[in-house]
Design a protein around this motif. Structure first.
Motif, PDB file in Angstrom:
ATOM      1  N   ARG A 104     -43.469  34.126  33.903  1.00 30.60           N
ATOM      2  CA  ARG A 104     -42.180  34.362  33.259  1.00 30.60           C
ATOM      3  C   ARG A 104     -41.706  33.097  32.565  1.00 30.60           C
ATOM      4  NH1 ARG A 104     -38.572  38.604  36.843  1.00 30.60           N
ATOM      5  NH2 ARG A 104     -40.242  40.133  37.138  1.00 30.60           N
ATOM      6  N   VAL A 105     -40.933  33.319  31.493  1.00 30.40           N
ATOM      7  CA  VAL A 105     -40.370  32.199  30.753  1.00 30.40           C
ATOM      8  C   VAL A 105     -38.854  32.330  30.791  1.00 30.40           C
ATOM      9  CG1 VAL A 105     -40.650  33.483  28.587  1.00 30.40           C
ATOM     10  CG2 VAL A 105     -40.241  31.024  28.519  1.00 30.40           C
ATOM     11  N   TYR A 106     -38.180  31.223  31.033  1.00 25.67           N
ATOM     12  CA  TYR A 106     -36.724  31.196  31.118  1.00 25.67           C
ATOM     13  C   TYR A 106     -36.175  30.126  30.181  1.00 25.67           C
ATOM     14  CZ  TYR A 106     -37.630  33.635  35.545  1.00 25.67           C
ATOM     15  OH  TYR A 106     -38.059  34.518  36.498  1.00 25.67           O
ATOM     16  N   ILE A 107     -34.970  30.389  29.666  1.00 25.80           N
ATOM     17  CA  ILE A 107     -34.206  29.368  28.941  1.00 25.80           C
ATOM     18  C   ILE A 107     -32.936  29.175  29.755  1.00 25.80           C
ATOM     19  CG2 ILE A 107     -33.128  28.678  26.773  1.00 25.80           C
ATOM     20  CD1 ILE A 107     -36.083  29.112  26.453  1.00 25.80           C
ATOM     21  N   ASP A 108     -32.897  28.144  30.550  1.00 21.25           N
ATOM     22  CA  ASP A 108     -31.766  27.944  31.450  1.00 21.25           C
ATOM     23  C   ASP A 108     -30.511  27.560  30.675  1.00 21.25           C
ATOM     24  OD1 ASP A 108     -33.295  28.455  33.746  1.00 21.25           O
ATOM     25  OD2 ASP A 108     -34.036  26.385  33.777  1.00 21.25           O
ATOM     26  N   SER A 109     -29.366  27.953  31.219  1.00 22.53           N
ATOM     27  CA  SER A 109     -28.082  27.611  30.602  1.00 22.53           C
ATOM     28  C   SER A 109     -27.925  26.094  30.542  1.00 22.53           C
ATOM     29  CB  SER A 109     -26.931  28.209  31.411  1.00 22.53           C
ATOM     30  OG  SER A 109     -27.002  29.619  31.410  1.00 22.53           O
ATOM     31  N   GLY A 110     -27.313  25.635  29.464  1.00 23.58           N
ATOM     32  CA  GLY A 110     -27.082  24.204  29.301  1.00 23.58           C
ATOM     33  C   GLY A 110     -28.172  23.482  28.550  1.00 23.58           C
ATOM     34  N   GLY A 111     -29.212  24.185  28.136  1.00 27.78           N
ATOM     35  CA  GLY A 111     -30.297  23.556  27.381  1.00 27.78           C
ATOM     36  C   GLY A 111     -31.103  24.592  26.629  1.00 27.78           C
ATOM     37  N   TYR A 112     -32.110  24.117  25.918  1.00 28.85           N
ATOM     38  CA  TYR A 112     -32.928  25.009  25.098  1.00 28.85           C
ATOM     39  C   TYR A 112     -34.409  24.940  25.454  1.00 28.85           C
ATOM     40  CZ  TYR A 112     -28.659  24.701  22.309  1.00 28.85           C
ATOM     41  OH  TYR A 112     -27.351  24.731  21.904  1.00 28.85           O
ATOM     42  N   ALA A 113     -34.804  23.974  26.279  1.00 33.49           N
ATOM     43  CA  ALA A 113     -36.211  23.851  26.650  1.00 33.49           C
ATOM     44  C   ALA A 113     -36.590  24.972  27.606  1.00 33.49           C
ATOM     45  CB  ALA A 113     -36.474  22.496  27.293  1.00 33.49           C
ATOM     46  N   PRO A 114     -37.756  25.582  27.424  1.00 35.27           N
ATOM     47  CA  PRO A 114     -38.152  26.700  28.287  1.00 35.27           C
ATOM     48  C   PRO A 114     -38.649  26.230  29.648  1.00 35.27           C
ATOM     49  CG  PRO A 114     -39.875  26.243  26.709  1.00 35.27           C
ATOM     50  CD  PRO A 114     -38.742  25.318  26.367  1.00 35.27           C
ATOM     51  N   ARG A 115     -38.556  27.105  30.623  1.00 36.15           N
ATOM     52  CA  ARG A 115     -39.091  26.867  31.959  1.00 36.15           C
ATOM     53  C   ARG A 115     -40.035  28.020  32.287  1.00 36.15           C
ATOM     54  NH1 ARG A 115     -37.281  28.865  36.817  1.00 36.15           N
ATOM     55  NH2 ARG A 115     -35.306  29.511  35.898  1.00 36.15           N
ATOM     56  N   PHE A 116     -41.219  27.693  32.772  1.00 36.04           N
ATOM     57  CA  PHE A 116     -42.236  28.700  33.052  1.00 36.04           C
ATOM     58  C   PHE A 116     -42.447  28.817  34.559  1.00 36.04           C
ATOM     59  CE2 PHE A 116     -43.162  26.362  29.155  1.00 36.04           C
ATOM     60  CZ  PHE A 116     -43.022  27.378  28.220  1.00 36.04           C
ATOM     61  N   GLN A 117     -42.649  30.040  35.010  1.00 33.62           N
ATOM     62  CA  GLN A 117     -42.774  30.263  36.445  1.00 33.62           C
ATOM     63  C   GLN A 117     -43.788  31.366  36.708  1.00 33.62           C
ATOM     64  OE1 GLN A 117     -39.034  30.736  38.516  1.00 33.62           O
ATOM     65  NE2 GLN A 117     -39.975  31.905  40.168  1.00 33.62           N
ATOM     66  N   SER A 118     -44.621  31.146  37.687  1.00 31.88           N
ATOM     67  CA  SER A 118     -45.561  32.170  38.134  1.00 31.88           C
ATOM     68  C   SER A 118     -44.866  33.076  39.131  1.00 31.88           C
ATOM     69  CB  SER A 118     -46.782  31.520  38.788  1.00 31.88           C
ATOM     70  OG  SER A 118     -47.582  32.503  39.408  1.00 31.88           O
ATOM     71  N   VAL A 119     -45.102  34.376  39.020  1.00 36.73           N
ATOM     72  CA  VAL A 119     -44.497  35.329  39.953  1.00 36.73           C
ATOM     73  C   VAL A 119     -45.576  36.202  40.583  1.00 36.73           C
ATOM     74  CG1 VAL A 119     -42.220  35.405  38.895  1.00 36.73           C
ATOM     75  CG2 VAL A 119     -44.010  36.900  38.040  1.00 36.73           C
ATOM     76  N   GLU A 120     -46.796  35.703  40.611  1.00 33.86           N
ATOM     77  CA  GLU A 120     -47.869  36.458  41.240  1.00 33.86           C
ATOM     78  C   GLU A 120     -47.575  36.589  42.732  1.00 33.86           C
ATOM     79  OE1 GLU A 120     -51.780  35.537  38.574  1.00 33.86           O
ATOM     80  OE2 GLU A 120     -51.226  34.099  40.130  1.00 33.86           O
ATOM     81  N   PRO A 121     -47.694  37.795  43.306  1.00 34.34           N
ATOM     82  CA  PRO A 121     -47.372  37.994  44.714  1.00 34.34           C
ATOM     83  C   PRO A 121     -48.328  37.220  45.613  1.00 34.34           C
ATOM     84  CG  PRO A 121     -48.477  39.927  43.822  1.00 34.34           C
ATOM     85  CD  PRO A 121     -48.192  39.027  42.663  1.00 34.34           C
ATOM     86  N   VAL A 122     -47.797  36.685  46.701  1.00 37.88           N
ATOM     87  CA  VAL A 122     -48.610  35.974  47.677  1.00 37.88           C
ATOM     88  C   VAL A 122     -48.346  36.570  49.053  1.00 37.88           C
ATOM     89  CG1 VAL A 122     -48.650  33.831  46.385  1.00 37.88           C
ATOM     90  CG2 VAL A 122     -46.798  34.244  47.988  1.00 37.88           C
ATOM     91  N   ALA A 123     -49.241  36.352  49.988  1.00 38.94           N
ATOM     92  CA  ALA A 123     -49.160  36.967  51.311  1.00 38.94           C
ATOM     93  C   ALA A 123     -48.277  36.130  52.218  1.00 38.94           C
ATOM     94  CB  ALA A 123     -50.556  37.116  51.908  1.00 38.94           C
ATOM     95  N   GLN A 124     -46.975  36.094  51.960  1.00 36.26           N
ATOM     96  CA  GLN A 124     -46.046  35.429  52.853  1.00 36.26           C
ATOM     97  C   GLN A 124     -44.670  36.029  52.645  1.00 36.26           C
ATOM     98  OE1 GLN A 124     -46.145  31.306  51.835  1.00 36.26           O
ATOM     99  NE2 GLN A 124     -44.990  31.563  49.965  1.00 36.26           N
ATOM    100  N   ASP A 125     -43.750  35.648  53.512  1.00 36.25           N
ATOM    101  CA  ASP A 125     -42.402  36.184  53.458  1.00 36.25           C
ATOM    102  C   ASP A 125     -41.763  35.811  52.118  1.00 36.25           C
ATOM    103  OD1 ASP A 125     -39.836  36.982  53.800  1.00 36.25           O
ATOM    104  OD2 ASP A 125     -39.434  35.786  55.597  1.00 36.25           O
ATOM    105  N   PRO A 126     -41.278  36.823  51.363  1.00 38.20           N
ATOM    106  CA  PRO A 126     -40.679  36.518  50.057  1.00 38.20           C
ATOM    107  C   PRO A 126     -39.529  35.529  50.145  1.00 38.20           C
ATOM    108  CG  PRO A 126     -41.032  38.884  50.291  1.00 38.20           C
ATOM    109  CD  PRO A 126     -41.326  38.262  51.621  1.00 38.20           C
ATOM    110  N   ALA A 127     -38.829  35.524  51.281  1.00 37.24           N
ATOM    111  CA  ALA A 127     -37.685  34.604  51.389  1.00 37.24           C
ATOM    112  C   ALA A 127     -38.122  33.153  51.377  1.00 37.24           C
ATOM    113  CB  ALA A 127     -36.904  34.895  52.673  1.00 37.24           C
ATOM    114  N   SER A 128     -39.383  32.890  51.771  1.00 34.62           N
ATOM    115  CA  SER A 128     -39.859  31.507  51.804  1.00 34.62           C
ATOM    116  C   SER A 128     -40.807  31.198  50.666  1.00 34.62           C
ATOM    117  CB  SER A 128     -40.581  31.252  53.134  1.00 34.62           C
ATOM    118  OG  SER A 128     -41.719  32.113  53.232  1.00 34.62           O
ATOM    119  N   ASN A 129     -40.981  32.150  49.764  1.00 35.88           N
ATOM    120  CA  ASN A 129     -41.940  31.987  48.674  1.00 35.88           C
ATOM    121  C   ASN A 129     -41.220  31.472  47.430  1.00 35.88           C
ATOM    122  OD1 ASN A 129     -43.942  32.117  46.808  1.00 35.88           O
ATOM    123  ND2 ASN A 129     -44.160  34.349  46.836  1.00 35.88           N
TER     124      ASN A 129
END
Length: 452
Positions: A104-129
């Motif tokens: 996923r690609v994000y443009i956070d508030s307060g700036g214009y530079a993009p932020r990239f994040q992997s969201v592939e599922p992993v075998a652990q508790d989502p709350a700690s992932n």
């Protein structure tokens, strides 16, 4: 150099190939269809980030490199608005067709530079992932906002459905005294900021120049005023929607295809911005409807115009374009209803353009005396007068057998607007050639010749 390496490393925390694949998916999505400026914005900041120049991305650089604007022409405000639109589009994309994307690609508030994040599922508790899908750890406080957004969208869809089925939408709740309502709006805008009030005033003044619709000079003046309104208050949809109308009209009147396409592209972009800023405003939807009409997408133009009228049932400028779109697509009875002088409307001091629209609708309905009377009333009340006014009045007189009156009007038409060619004009506006022919047949019967 250290900063450059640091930013390049941040951008490449994920494989460059994964980032580019995600960019391609986003740009090809329906969420970004017909949003060329936002696509260019996202492509630019992504490429700059991948090249290690994320720290150099700023409003001025985007305005210069993406929009081709001068560095100090005040375009930063437009970039800020587009950044907000881009964030909303990305959010919509990941809530729907991009929900399963591994990156996923994000443009956070307060700036214009993009932020990239992997969201592939992993075998652990989502709350700690830390890279779990956003939906898995959305803060509880965001849920009411999402519910409100869904309900608002549902109301808009309901209103559109009722109109398309020929049913009456729920009545607009509010004071019937337009003067009092306008004063309340001005007070609210002044409390927001003086700039917001000034921009609204400019946009309203510009709206008074949208008719006569065939007057190129008026359309250019309106566009300039709308641009000023956008610069003063880039968060208001009124200026963007208004400029989309005036530029759309200029595209319709353009002397060549190249100019038409350029004007129409900008009009479409501005209409898109207006809807992003205020989708429940009828004037915003009217802008999209007018652009669709100029593009020749008549069914979409009619649907959007009906939605616009259902959202702003008494706004004069929205009703004026609603009447024009309906009339030029052959929906004459509905056009007459939209422009009926007895219909409540808030013109905010603008000239009564609806009387001329009502006249055109009645001409095609065979009510030629009503058409002439409506034009005369418009003239008496200071309505916009143009070559089209004389053309329709002459055609209606000829249809009634008043050939001498029709000839006198055509003589005045030729003297006042020697370069005007009715055949060229009506063919640009009407969807169906037979409706244009109804006007031209009467003019020729009264002695008009295109060679004049």
């Amino acid at each position: 150099m250290a900063d450059s390496r640091k930013n390049r490393a941040a951008a490449s925390a994920l494989p460059e190939r994964a980032i580019r694949m995600e960019l391609d998916r986003v740009l090809a999505s329906s969420a970004f269809a017909n949003a060329d400026r936002l696509r260019a914005f996202l492509s630019y900041v992504t490429e700059e980030s991948l090249a290690g120049r994320a720290h150099l991305i700023a409003g001025k650089t985007i305005a210069q490199d993406v929009y081709g604007r001068a560095p100090d022409d005040g375009s930063d405000s437009i970039v800020r608005v587009d950044a907000g639109r881009l964030r909303r589009r990305l959010s919509e994309y990941y809530e729907d067709e991009g929900a399963g994307d591994p990156t996923r690609v994000y443009i956070d508030s307060g700036g214009y530079a993009p932020r990239f994040q992997s969201v592939e599922p992993v075998a652990q508790d989502p709350a700690s992932n830390p890279v779990a899908p956003v939906a898995a750890h959305r803060p509880l406080g965001d849920l009411p906002r999402l519910v409100v957004a869904v309900l608002a969208l549902a109301l808009v869809v309901l209103a559109a459905t009722l109109v398309l089925r020929g049913q009456t939408a729920p009545p607009v709740v509010g004071p019937k005294d337009h003067v009092a309502r306008n004063q309340l709006e001005r007070t609210a805008l002044a409390q927001k900021s003086t700039a917001a009030l000034q921009a609204a005033n400019l946009a309203e003044q510009a709206s008074g120049l949208l008719f006569p619709i065939a007057d190129v000079t008026h359309q250019k003046l309106a566009t300039a005023m709308y641009r000023d309104a956008m610069q003063i208050d880039p968060t208001s949809s009124e200026g963007y929607a208004g400029a989309a109308h005036s530029l759309g009209t200029l595209a319709l009147l353009a002397p060549d295809a190249e100019m038409r396409d350029a004007l129409l592209t900008e009009a479409e972009s501005l209409a898109d911005t207006a809807i992003d800023l205020n989708p429940r405003n009828g004037w915003s939807q009217s802008a999209a409807a007018w652009v669709a009409f100029v593009k020749g997408d008549y069914p979409r133009a009619v649907d959007l115009s009906r939605l616009a009228a259902s959202l702003n049932g008494e706004d004069g400028k929205t009703l004026d374009f609603h009447g024009v779109i309906l009339g030029m697509t052959g929906n004459f009875a509905e056009s007459a209803e939209a422009s009926d002088p007895s219909r409540p409307r808030n013109n905010k001091g603008r000239h009564p353009a609806h009387l001329n629209i009502y006249a055109v609708a009645n001409f095609h309905l065979g009510n030629h005396e009503t058409a002439i009377a409506s034009i005369n009333t418009a003239i008496q009340q200071g309505g916009p007068v143009s070559e089209l006014t004389l053309m329709y009045k002459a055609a209606a007189n000829q249809a009634l057998g008043n050939t001498s009156a029709a000839m006198a009007l055509l003589e005045e038409l030729g003297a006042s607007w020697p370069d005007f060619r009715p055949e060229r004009a009506v063919k640009r506006f009407y969807q169906y050639p037979e409706h244009a022919a109804q006007v031209l047949t009467q003019l020729r019967a009264a002695g008009w010749s295109e060679e004049k």
